[in-house]
Design a protein around this motif. Structure first.
Motif, PDB file in Angstrom:
ATOM      1  N   ASN A 286       0.830  -1.208   0.000  1.00 31.82           N
ATOM      2  CA  ASN A 286       0.000   0.000   0.000  1.00 31.82           C
ATOM      3  C   ASN A 286       0.863   1.257   0.000  1.00 31.82           C
ATOM      4  O   ASN A 286       1.700   1.441   0.881  1.00 31.82           O
ATOM      5  CB  ASN A 286      -0.916   0.023   1.229  1.00 31.82           C
ATOM      6  CG  ASN A 286      -1.960  -1.073   1.176  1.00 31.82           C
ATOM      7  OD1 ASN A 286      -2.263  -1.612   0.114  1.00 31.82           O
ATOM      8  ND2 ASN A 286      -2.518  -1.406   2.328  1.00 31.82           N
ATOM      9  N   TYR A 287       0.643   2.079  -0.988  1.00 34.26           N
ATOM     10  CA  TYR A 287       1.291   3.382  -1.043  1.00 34.26           C
ATOM     11  C   TYR A 287       0.261   4.357  -1.580  1.00 34.26           C
ATOM     12  O   TYR A 287      -0.160   4.268  -2.733  1.00 34.26           O
ATOM     13  CB  TYR A 287       2.531   3.343  -1.935  1.00 34.26           C
ATOM     14  CG  TYR A 287       3.196   4.688  -2.117  1.00 34.26           C
ATOM     15  CD1 TYR A 287       3.638   5.410  -1.014  1.00 34.26           C
ATOM     16  CD2 TYR A 287       3.360   5.247  -3.378  1.00 34.26           C
ATOM     17  CE1 TYR A 287       4.235   6.652  -1.162  1.00 34.26           C
ATOM     18  CE2 TYR A 287       3.960   6.482  -3.535  1.00 34.26           C
ATOM     19  CZ  TYR A 287       4.392   7.181  -2.422  1.00 34.26           C
ATOM     20  OH  TYR A 287       4.978   8.412  -2.567  1.00 34.26           O
ATOM     21  N   TYR A 288      -0.152   5.283  -0.744  1.00 37.24           N
ATOM     22  CA  TYR A 288      -1.307   6.104  -1.054  1.00 37.24           C
ATOM     23  C   TYR A 288      -0.888   7.473  -1.580  1.00 37.24           C
ATOM     24  O   TYR A 288      -0.644   8.410  -0.817  1.00 37.24           O
ATOM     25  CB  TYR A 288      -2.179   6.256   0.191  1.00 37.24           C
ATOM     26  CG  TYR A 288      -2.647   4.942   0.763  1.00 37.24           C
ATOM     27  CD1 TYR A 288      -3.480   4.102   0.028  1.00 37.24           C
ATOM     28  CD2 TYR A 288      -2.236   4.534   2.022  1.00 37.24           C
ATOM     29  CE1 TYR A 288      -3.911   2.892   0.546  1.00 37.24           C
ATOM     30  CE2 TYR A 288      -2.661   3.331   2.560  1.00 37.24           C
ATOM     31  CZ  TYR A 288      -3.492   2.512   1.814  1.00 37.24           C
ATOM     32  OH  TYR A 288      -3.912   1.306   2.331  1.00 37.24           O
ATOM     33  N   VAL A 289      -0.763   7.583  -2.894  1.00 35.01           N
ATOM     34  CA  VAL A 289      -0.540   8.860  -3.567  1.00 35.01           C
ATOM     35  C   VAL A 289      -1.368   8.865  -4.847  1.00 35.01           C
ATOM     36  O   VAL A 289      -1.670   7.812  -5.408  1.00 35.01           O
ATOM     37  CB  VAL A 289       0.948   9.088  -3.919  1.00 35.01           C
ATOM     38  CG1 VAL A 289       1.783   9.262  -2.670  1.00 35.01           C
ATOM     39  CG2 VAL A 289       1.479   7.967  -4.782  1.00 35.01           C
ATOM     40  N   PRO A 290      -1.746  10.036  -5.318  1.00 32.03           N
ATOM     41  CA  PRO A 290      -2.515  10.081  -6.575  1.00 32.03           C
ATOM     42  C   PRO A 290      -1.666   9.703  -7.777  1.00 32.03           C
ATOM     43  O   PRO A 290      -0.458   9.948  -7.810  1.00 32.03           O
ATOM     44  CB  PRO A 290      -2.970  11.544  -6.646  1.00 32.03           C
ATOM     45  CG  PRO A 290      -2.004  12.294  -5.791  1.00 32.03           C
ATOM     46  CD  PRO A 290      -1.588  11.358  -4.704  1.00 32.03           C
ATOM     47  N   ASP A 291      -2.309   9.112  -8.774  1.00 29.57           N
ATOM     48  CA  ASP A 291      -1.591   8.599  -9.945  1.00 29.57           C
ATOM     49  C   ASP A 291      -1.043   9.687 -10.857  1.00 29.57           C
ATOM     50  O   ASP A 291      -0.231   9.401 -11.737  1.00 29.57           O
ATOM     51  CB  ASP A 291      -2.518   7.686 -10.765  1.00 29.57           C
ATOM     52  CG  ASP A 291      -2.747   6.354 -10.082  1.00 29.57           C
ATOM     53  OD1 ASP A 291      -1.982   6.024  -9.160  1.00 29.57           O
ATOM     54  OD2 ASP A 291      -3.699   5.645 -10.470  1.00 29.57           O
ATOM     55  N   TYR A 347      -2.026  16.273   2.863  1.00 32.59           N
ATOM     56  CA  TYR A 347      -1.146  16.140   1.703  1.00 32.59           C
ATOM     57  C   TYR A 347      -0.839  17.536   1.173  1.00 32.59           C
ATOM     58  O   TYR A 347      -1.670  18.445   1.243  1.00 32.59           O
ATOM     59  CB  TYR A 347      -1.805  15.316   0.593  1.00 32.59           C
ATOM     60  CG  TYR A 347      -1.798  13.833   0.825  1.00 32.59           C
ATOM     61  CD1 TYR A 347      -0.810  13.023   0.284  1.00 32.59           C
ATOM     62  CD2 TYR A 347      -2.796  13.224   1.592  1.00 32.59           C
ATOM     63  CE1 TYR A 347      -0.810  11.648   0.487  1.00 32.59           C
ATOM     64  CE2 TYR A 347      -2.811  11.864   1.807  1.00 32.59           C
ATOM     65  CZ  TYR A 347      -1.811  11.077   1.247  1.00 32.59           C
ATOM     66  OH  TYR A 347      -1.809   9.726   1.461  1.00 32.59           O
ATOM     67  N   ALA A 348       0.355  17.703   0.626  1.00 31.14           N
ATOM     68  CA  ALA A 348       0.742  18.937  -0.050  1.00 31.14           C
ATOM     69  C   ALA A 348       1.112  18.605  -1.485  1.00 31.14           C
ATOM     70  O   ALA A 348       1.522  17.471  -1.796  1.00 31.14           O
ATOM     71  CB  ALA A 348       1.909  19.602   0.659  1.00 31.14           C
ATOM     72  N   SER A 349       0.985  19.587  -2.362  1.00 33.76           N
ATOM     73  CA  SER A 349       1.344  19.385  -3.769  1.00 33.76           C
ATOM     74  C   SER A 349       2.436  20.363  -4.153  1.00 33.76           C
ATOM     75  O   SER A 349       2.528  21.479  -3.618  1.00 33.76           O
ATOM     76  CB  SER A 349       0.119  19.562  -4.668  1.00 33.76           C
ATOM     77  OG  SER A 349      -0.463  20.841  -4.488  1.00 33.76           O
ATOM     78  N   THR A 350       3.268  19.957  -5.098  1.00 34.25           N
ATOM     79  CA  THR A 350       4.407  20.783  -5.497  1.00 34.25           C
ATOM     80  C   THR A 350       4.770  20.501  -6.942  1.00 34.25           C
ATOM     81  O   THR A 350       4.420  19.439  -7.501  1.00 34.25           O
ATOM     82  CB  THR A 350       5.616  20.513  -4.577  1.00 34.25           C
ATOM     83  OG1 THR A 350       6.680  21.395  -4.901  1.00 34.25           O
ATOM     84  CG2 THR A 350       6.098  19.084  -4.727  1.00 34.25           C
ATOM     85  N   GLN A 351       5.491  21.428  -7.553  1.00 36.91           N
ATOM     86  CA  GLN A 351       5.942  21.274  -8.936  1.00 36.91           C
ATOM     87  C   GLN A 351       7.248  22.033  -9.110  1.00 36.91           C
ATOM     88  O   GLN A 351       7.460  23.093  -8.513  1.00 36.91           O
ATOM     89  CB  GLN A 351       4.889  21.824  -9.900  1.00 36.91           C
ATOM     90  CG  GLN A 351       5.277  21.744 -11.375  1.00 36.91           C
ATOM     91  CD  GLN A 351       4.142  22.188 -12.283  1.00 36.91           C
ATOM     92  OE1 GLN A 351       3.012  21.747 -12.139  1.00 36.91           O
ATOM     93  NE2 GLN A 351       4.451  23.090 -13.208  1.00 36.91           N
ATOM     94  N   VAL A 406      -7.194   8.665  -1.584  1.00 36.89           N
ATOM     95  CA  VAL A 406      -6.609   9.802  -2.292  1.00 36.89           C
ATOM     96  C   VAL A 406      -7.490  10.249  -3.451  1.00 36.89           C
ATOM     97  O   VAL A 406      -7.061  11.029  -4.295  1.00 36.89           O
ATOM     98  CB  VAL A 406      -5.195   9.460  -2.808  1.00 36.89           C
ATOM     99  CG1 VAL A 406      -4.257   9.199  -1.651  1.00 36.89           C
ATOM    100  CG2 VAL A 406      -5.236   8.255  -3.753  1.00 36.89           C
ATOM    101  N   SER A 407      -8.740   9.761  -3.470  1.00 35.84           N
ATOM    102  CA  SER A 407      -9.617  10.080  -4.596  1.00 35.84           C
ATOM    103  C   SER A 407      -9.914  11.575  -4.680  1.00 35.84           C
ATOM    104  O   SER A 407     -10.178  12.100  -5.765  1.00 35.84           O
ATOM    105  CB  SER A 407     -10.931   9.300  -4.465  1.00 35.84           C
ATOM    106  OG  SER A 407     -11.582   9.614  -3.235  1.00 35.84           O
ATOM    107  N   GLY A 408      -9.864  12.256  -3.533  1.00 33.16           N
ATOM    108  CA  GLY A 408     -10.158  13.686  -3.541  1.00 33.16           C
ATOM    109  C   GLY A 408      -8.962  14.563  -3.862  1.00 33.16           C
ATOM    110  O   GLY A 408      -9.093  15.786  -3.938  1.00 33.16           O
ATOM    111  N   ILE A 409      -7.776  13.950  -4.052  1.00 34.59           N
ATOM    112  CA  ILE A 409      -6.576  14.728  -4.362  1.00 34.59           C
ATOM    113  C   ILE A 409      -6.452  14.799  -5.881  1.00 34.59           C
ATOM    114  O   ILE A 409      -5.756  14.001  -6.515  1.00 34.59           O
ATOM    115  CB  ILE A 409      -5.330  14.105  -3.715  1.00 34.59           C
ATOM    116  CG1 ILE A 409      -5.543  13.928  -2.215  1.00 34.59           C
ATOM    117  CG2 ILE A 409      -4.102  14.976  -3.959  1.00 34.59           C
ATOM    118  CD1 ILE A 409      -4.377  13.280  -1.501  1.00 34.59           C
ATOM    119  N   THR A 410      -7.168  15.716  -6.463  1.00 38.52           N
ATOM    120  CA  THR A 410      -7.159  15.861  -7.918  1.00 38.52           C
ATOM    121  C   THR A 410      -5.965  16.708  -8.351  1.00 38.52           C
ATOM    122  O   THR A 410      -5.445  17.522  -7.590  1.00 38.52           O
ATOM    123  CB  THR A 410      -8.454  16.524  -8.389  1.00 38.52           C
ATOM    124  OG1 THR A 410      -8.597  17.785  -7.726  1.00 38.52           O
ATOM    125  CG2 THR A 410      -9.656  15.639  -8.057  1.00 38.52           C
TER     126      THR A 410
END
Length: 719
Positions: A286-291, A347-351, A406-410
């Motif tokens: 199990n590794y929970y991150v968005p695809d 969760y945080a997002s970055t680029q 992670v379904s809500g992490i669009t």
């Protein structure tokens, strides 16, 4: 700058995924194909030389091959045979086999490397590369003939850098005879890999030689979602301008693209009685991150050299190395620990989009001279390097969700909000002499004069700090080295050495000037031996490093901006290593490292461990046995090894908060030589399927499970 969202972006046609014809040639080359190759050129077909697990010579301590017994420092070599036997394909996998090296993952492509409690430096075919290993993506191991490691302070050839040691990645070169090798592998988690290695002379007198190395790998991991697609191509030409002068050119390209990259797991928010965050005990799959997450690297390297060998045994060589790579990333990562009551986390997002370049030139001369009736050796030279990078980054939204959902992490649209630009220039003059004082007594003296300048600034889309500022700086700094060797017997040598430490710092004093450089020294005592006519090597070493003038926050500065030179750190321990063939048909690689690091002077940490990431005890053991050529087991071979270490912690910022337990992992291999051309091998890693954390980080990230039990089946064809 265009993001590398496609694994084939800008990829040369020659190096795209192999066609069915390429696969056929690579894995099923028939005798007819080999016969046709022999008709095209008058070459002799032969296998690559078998070096075993012990390489008596190394270049990492100088510019020319020197017997390791004559080097008054700890040196190890991972040979091509051991690389292939253990199925190693990456630099992290290779370094993890060498004594005392700690490998810490940042993600799927970037790793940190520690030795003796400090970071490692790197040279590419002897050309030093500033900050090239921390963390920096590396080429696939397919392009390298061997990996050399010198442990401890090494300012002579490297210049500025941490005193952990120096890795020298030695590139494959063309041979004077035709040789073709291909391997096709398939393993657990849909791990598919193809390697092709072709070396051949291109004219009748063999003055023009070439080598081509191709590798293609598409693999999953033991955890969900993540996949890595990698292609590599290297082409080398060598031309003898005369019997004494050789010119060489090499071009290498690699493209790596990771879907849903792993930055490790968070911990639970619960702490135990000692204050340690409890690691999650979840399924390793199990590794929970968005695809939608991506991590991509495109690397290109251009190298050239010219070498001339004089009639008086002297040689001169000029080497140029240019490496250019681009990194693109966009992903979400765990931003908090998992709340033990609600099972919630953030969760945080970055680029980011970065471009790196490094250009290095090294020129040296080496040869013998006579003094007082004895023959000695001298090496002197100069090198220079420019390392620069620029890039943009931005942070996207944060998310709060239930762990496992992670379904809500669009995928967000992330704007770049900051930019940076950094340039480091380093140049130096160096010299080393090996003096034969008496038949059993030898003295090695060396020194380097280094100039080092760093500057940095912000760039668009940043709106402030756009003017260049000076960073770490040193002018004409001299670092000496001295070593004494005594040949106790023709097989055994005792040695002692001292190396100086010199590391510029970037922190500011209250008067606005930069802190004085870190300084110090390393003392080392050891014994080395070669036995069984050079087939077996053994060494033991004790070392003590003192690292002084370390930065410490200025107690008179309430803002926390300024620093003073104050701290001192000690790293001490011993290392044991045995490599080679102690018995017929047996190859062995074994090492044990004991390490203690501590703060000697520090207002807050005196007496505490310094490098808490480095385990106190490390054991590496691998051996394989090839059965006799007659009898029911003819053609079979078997290998077995263990990788073990004591507990370690995370970075110094999380002392006594994130800890992993010690562990031992057993690996094995069964091989069968079908005939002189074809062989099969089955590797079994983590035989007991031990569940453990290979490295730990912070409460929210960088906690990595070790691989569960897994398999890799390899078919190899050699001509």
């Amino acid at each position: 700058m265009k993001p590398l969202t496609s694994p084939k972006a800008g990829w040369p046609a020659l190096m795209t995924r192999p066609t069915p014809i390429t696969l056929l040639l690579a894995t099923c080359c028939t005798g007819a194909w080999a016969e046709e190759a022999k008709e095209l050129a008058p070459v002799v077909v032969q296998a690559q030389p078998d070096t075993g697990y012990h390489a008596p010579l190394a270049t990492v301590a100088g510019k020319v091959p020197v017997n390791r017994k004559e080097i008054p420092e700890s040196v190890s070599v991972l040979t091509r045979q051991q690389i292939e036997t253990q199925g190693l394909t990456t630099v992290p996998e290779a370094l993890q086999q060498l004594p005392g090296v700690t490998v810490i993952a940042n993600d799927n492509l970037n790793f940190q490397y520690l030795s003796r409690g400090y970071g490692l430096g790197v040279m590419y075919d002897g050309v030093p590369s500033y900050n090239g290993m921390h963390p920096s993506h590396q080429f696939d191991l397919a392009v390298y003939e061997r990996v050399e490691l010198l442990r401890g302070a090494n300012g002579l050839l490297r210049g500025v850098g941490e005193p952990g040691g120096m890795v020298n990645l030695v590139r494959k070169r063309p041979g004077s005879e035709f040789g073709f090798t291909s391997t096709l592998s398939y393993g657990s988690y849909d791990n598919k890999r193809l390697d092709v290695d072709l070396s051949t002379p291109l004219n009748a007198d063999k003055t023009l030689r070439s080598r081509v190395v191709l590798a293609d790998q598409n693999r999953g991991y033991f955890y969900d979602h993540t996949r890595n697609d990698k292609q590599l191509g290297m082409g080398t030409l060598e031309y003898d301008l005369s019997p004494a002068t050789t010119l060489a050119f090499t071009v290498t390209s690699q493209n790596s693209n990771v879907k849903a990259p792993s930055s490790g797991l968070p911990t639970s928010s619960i702490t135990d009685a000692s204050g340690h965050y409890q690691q999650l005990n979840q399924s390793r799959s199990n590794y929970y991150v968005p695809d939608w997450g991506r991590l991509s690297y495109r690397m290109d390297e251009y190298a050239a050299s010219i070498e001339h060998r004089f009639d008086n045994e002297w040689l001169a060589k000029l080497v140029f190395n240019q490496r250019d790579w681009r990194q693109y990333y966009k992903y979400a990562y765990s931003y908090s620990s998992v709340n033990a009551l609600t099972n919630k986390l953030s969760y945080a997002s970055t680029q980011g989009d970065y471009h790196y370049t490094r250009s290095g030139v090294d020129a040296y001369a080496h040869g013998p001279f006579k003094l007082f009736g004895r023959r000695h050796e001298l090496t002197f030279g100069a090198n220079t390097e420019t390392y620069a990078y620029d890039g943009r980054s931005g942070r996207g939204p944060t998310y709060s969700t239930t762990y496992g959902d992670v379904s809500g992490i669009t995928e967000p649209t992330i704007k770049y909000t900051s930019g940076t630009e950094n340039t480091t220039e380093q140049r130096g003059l160096y010299a080393q002499t090996r003096l034969n004082l008496a038949d059993p007594l030898h003295l090695v003296l060396g020194g380097r004069l280094t100039t080092f300048h760093n500057r940095y600034r912000s760039r668009a889309p940043s709106t402030s700090g756009l003017d260049w500022k000076s960073g770490a700086r040193a002018d004409h700094r001299f670092t000496p080295f001295a070593g004494l060797l005594y040949d106790l017997t023709p097989e055994i040598t005792l040695y002692a050495s001292q190396a100086e430490i010199f590391i510029p710092q970037t922190q500011l004093k209250r008067d606005g000037s930069v802190l004085d450089p870190r300084t110090g020294r390393q003392h080392e005592l050891g014994v080395k031996g070669e036995f069984m006519e050079g087939r077996l090597g053994a060494s033991a070493a004790w070392f003590d490093i003192r690292d002084r003038n370390r930065a410490y926050p200025d107690p008179t500065d309430p803002s926390g901006i300024y620093y003073i030179n104050l701290g001192q750190v000690q790293s001490t321990g011993y290392e044991l290593e045995v490599t080679g063939s102690p018995l017929p048909r047996v190859n062995l690689s074994a090492s044990y490292t004991y390490l203690v690091t501590r703060y000697l002077t520090d207002p807050s940490n005196t007496g505490l461990a310094y490098s808490i990431q480095s385990p106190k005890n490390q054991l590496r053991l691998w051996g394989d046995y090839r059965f006799s050529d007659a009898g029911p087991l003819a053609g079979f071979g078997a290998g077995l090894g263990v990788f073990a270490q004591s507990p370690a912690q995370s970075t110094r910022g999380w002392r006594d908060e994130v800890v992993n337990s010690g562990y031992s992992v057993w690996n094995g291999r069964i091989s069968y030589e079908v005939n002189k051309t074809y062989s099969l091998a089955l590797a079994i890693n983590n035989i007991t399927d031990r569940k453990y954390y290979a490295s730990v980080g912070t409460p929210n990230i960088y906690n990595f499970y070790g691989d569960p039990r897994n398999y890799m089946l390899t078919l190899k064809a050699s001509y």
